[in-house]
Write an enzyme that holds these catalytic residues in place. Structure first.
Site, PDB file in Angstrom:
ATOM      1  N   GLY A  68      76.292  34.041 130.941  1.00  0.00           N
ATOM      2  CA  GLY A  68      76.988  33.897 129.658  1.00  0.00           C
ATOM      3  C   GLY A  68      76.582  34.990 128.686  1.00  0.00           C
ATOM      4  O   GLY A  68      77.431  35.686 128.103  1.00  0.00           O
ATOM      5  N   ALA A  69      75.275  35.155 128.512  1.00  0.00           N
ATOM      6  CA  ALA A  69      74.786  36.155 127.560  1.00  0.00           C
ATOM      7  C   ALA A  69      75.206  37.564 127.992  1.00  0.00           C
ATOM      8  O   ALA A  69      75.583  38.396 127.154  1.00  0.00           O
ATOM      9  CB  ALA A  69      73.263  36.064 127.444  1.00  0.00           C
ATOM     10  N   ASN A 100      84.227  36.036 142.487  1.00  0.00           N
ATOM     11  CA  ASN A 100      84.073  37.151 143.428  1.00  0.00           C
ATOM     12  C   ASN A 100      84.494  36.636 144.809  1.00  0.00           C
ATOM     13  O   ASN A 100      84.908  35.480 144.953  1.00  0.00           O
ATOM     14  CB  ASN A 100      82.656  37.747 143.391  1.00  0.00           C
ATOM     15  CG  ASN A 100      81.589  36.770 143.859  1.00  0.00           C
ATOM     16  OD1 ASN A 100      81.889  35.770 144.520  1.00  0.00           O
ATOM     17  ND2 ASN A 100      80.353  37.033 143.516  1.00  0.00           N
ATOM     18  N   THR A 152      86.996  39.720 141.918  1.00  0.00           N
ATOM     19  CA  THR A 152      86.193  40.946 141.891  1.00  0.00           C
ATOM     20  C   THR A 152      85.632  41.162 143.300  1.00  0.00           C
ATOM     21  O   THR A 152      85.080  40.237 143.901  1.00  0.00           O
ATOM     22  CB  THR A 152      85.069  40.852 140.841  1.00  0.00           C
ATOM     23  OG1 THR A 152      84.289  39.681 141.098  1.00  0.00           O
ATOM     24  CG2 THR A 152      85.635  40.757 139.427  1.00  0.00           C
ATOM     25  N   ASP A 207      71.614  49.469 141.044  1.00  0.00           N
ATOM     26  CA  ASP A 207      71.328  48.054 140.792  1.00  0.00           C
ATOM     27  C   ASP A 207      72.642  47.374 140.382  1.00  0.00           C
ATOM     28  O   ASP A 207      73.167  47.646 139.305  1.00  0.00           O
ATOM     29  CB  ASP A 207      70.269  47.944 139.679  1.00  0.00           C
ATOM     30  CG  ASP A 207      69.860  46.506 139.396  1.00  0.00           C
ATOM     31  OD1 ASP A 207      70.465  45.579 139.963  1.00  0.00           O
ATOM     32  OD2 ASP A 207      68.917  46.319 138.592  1.00  0.00           O
ATOM     33  N   ASP A 214      79.370  40.286 135.471  1.00  0.00           N
ATOM     34  CA  ASP A 214      79.379  39.864 134.063  1.00  0.00           C
ATOM     35  C   ASP A 214      79.856  41.004 133.160  1.00  0.00           C
ATOM     36  O   ASP A 214      80.577  40.777 132.180  1.00  0.00           O
ATOM     37  CB  ASP A 214      77.971  39.442 133.627  1.00  0.00           C
ATOM     38  CG  ASP A 214      77.431  38.322 134.495  1.00  0.00           C
ATOM     39  OD1 ASP A 214      78.230  37.492 134.948  1.00  0.00           O
ATOM     40  OD2 ASP A 214      76.209  38.302 134.723  1.00  0.00           O
ATOM     41  N   GLY A 272      68.754  47.040 135.742  1.00  0.00           N
ATOM     42  CA  GLY A 272      68.807  45.924 134.796  1.00  0.00           C
ATOM     43  C   GLY A 272      70.206  45.357 134.660  1.00  0.00           C
ATOM     44  O   GLY A 272      71.157  45.814 135.294  1.00  0.00           O
TER      45      GLY A 272
HETATM   46  O1  RIB Z   1      75.014  37.721 137.047  1.00  0.00           O
HETATM   47  C1  RIB Z   1      73.708  38.180 136.864  1.00  0.00           C
HETATM   48  C2  RIB Z   1      72.905  37.144 136.151  1.00  0.00           C
HETATM   49  O2  RIB Z   1      72.792  36.008 136.966  1.00  0.00           O
HETATM   50  C3  RIB Z   1      71.512  37.557 135.817  1.00  0.00           C
HETATM   51  O3  RIB Z   1      71.393  38.152 134.553  1.00  0.00           O
HETATM   52  C4  RIB Z   1      70.724  36.266 135.967  1.00  0.00           C
HETATM   53  O4  RIB Z   1      70.127  35.862 134.782  1.00  0.00           O
HETATM   54  C5  RIB Z   1      71.703  35.245 136.509  1.00  0.00           C
HETATM   55  O5  RIB Z   1      72.180  34.413 135.521  1.00  0.00           O
END
Ligand code: RIB
Length: 304
Positions: free
Chosen positions: A40-41, A184, A220, A246, A252, A287
């Site tokens: 979400g974040a 996905n 996706t 990565d 997201d 990250g």
């Molecule tokens: O989609 C990646 C996210 O999945 C990561 O940031 C981790 O926190 C999990 O929620």
């Protein structure tokens, strides 16, 4: 307010590894990063980085990660009026392992995210009503997701549902009420029980969701691009060739960026192309949120 993300936040504990240890084995790994994550974040941050006004309805824990999470959301200009602490509970955390081929394995410990309840959606109602789009994922209780879908439908606010992490228990009466359903390939496979190896199979599986009432299924497919399936037609959007280091949080990145351009211009295909580029750029850095490009970086990349 442009976008409301009703969903999770986590602290990502990312180990960059050569190989996974076997049972009883201790291995040294070359690198480690800690960062703010949670599906979400991550989606909220991606949309905010593109310039959307974003609010987040989420729960943080009562530990050393909580204030950092709040500060992080606010540093991107995200409205945290409905981001609250759950006392006596840990924040959500995600130990993540990324190998030399940039593949990831993610564990989530939901912590405070489990306490985001349907009544939290209703508490935020006055502000939510002013949003143009609601974005949801599955790291919070399903009942809260269903209430958010109902809320969107009651107030004619379009809803994006990203069914991640994959869950077989999703109630399709609610899935059918979403405007954009964005799995996905592996989530699509689990939800439909159909094969997803070829693009033809993916389209066939997505059509079964369209038959259940979903207006748009957007699959996706990593370096194979994106498939947008609607009633009786579909589009395939190619991926960009980049050197991936990565891939964590790329899905997201895609959803947050797509949400932003969908709200800004309403042109789905254009939004999908930009989101594909944004996600491609995100895999070139380590990250999750920390790998998301700026508007300038995205514009520069689109010129090449
Ligand atoms: O989609 C990646 C996210 O999945 C990561 O940031 C981790 O926190 C999990 O929620």
């Amino acid at each position: 307010m442009d976008i409301a993300v009703i969903g999770s936040n986590m602290v990502d504990l990312i180990s960059y590894i050569d190989k996974m240890p076997k049972e009883g084995e201790t291995l040294e790994a070359p690198d480690f990063k800690i960062g703010c994550g949670g599906k979400g974040a991550n989606q909220a941050v991606a949309a905010a980085k593109m310039g959307s006004k974003v609010m987040m309805v989420t729960k943080i824990g009562d530990d050393l990660f909580a204030d950092k999470t709040m500060e992080n959301l606010e540093s991107y200009g995200i409205d945290t009026e409905f981001t609250s602490k759950v006392h006596g509970t840990s924040s959500g955390v995600a130990p993540i392992f990324v190998d030399r081929e940039s593949r990831n394995r993610i564990l989530i410990i939901k912590g405070a995210n489990q306490y985001l309840l349907p009544e939290d959606v209703d508490s935020a109602a006055e502000k939510l009503k002013k949003c143009s789009l609601i974005v949801l994922q599955l790291e919070i209780p399903h009942q809260t997701i269903y209430r958010a879908i109902e809320f969107g439908n009651e107030h004619r606010i379009p809803v994006i549902l990203n069914p991640a992490p994959a869950s077989k228990d999703l109630d399709f009466d609610y899935v059918g009420k979403c405007d954009y359903f964005i799995p996905n390939e592996s989530e699509l496979e689990l939800l439909t029980g159909m094969p997803v190896e070829s693009k033809e199979q993916i389209v066939a599986a997505a059509f079964t969701l369209i038959d259940k009432g979903v207006k748009n299924v957007i699959v996706t497919m990593g370096n194979r691009g994106v498939m947008w399936v609607m009633k009786e037609k579909f589009y395939s959007i190619d991926s960009y060739k980049v050197d991936a280091i990565d891939t964590t949080g790329a899905g997201d990145a895609f959803i947050g960026c797509f949400a932003h351009f969908l709200v800004q211009h309403g042109d789905v295909l254009h939004a999908l192309k930009l989101a594909t580029a944004f996600a491609a750029l995100s895999v070139t850095k380590q990250g999750t949120q920390s790998s998301y490009p700026s508007v300038e970086e995205l514009e520069q990349f689109m010129k090449i």
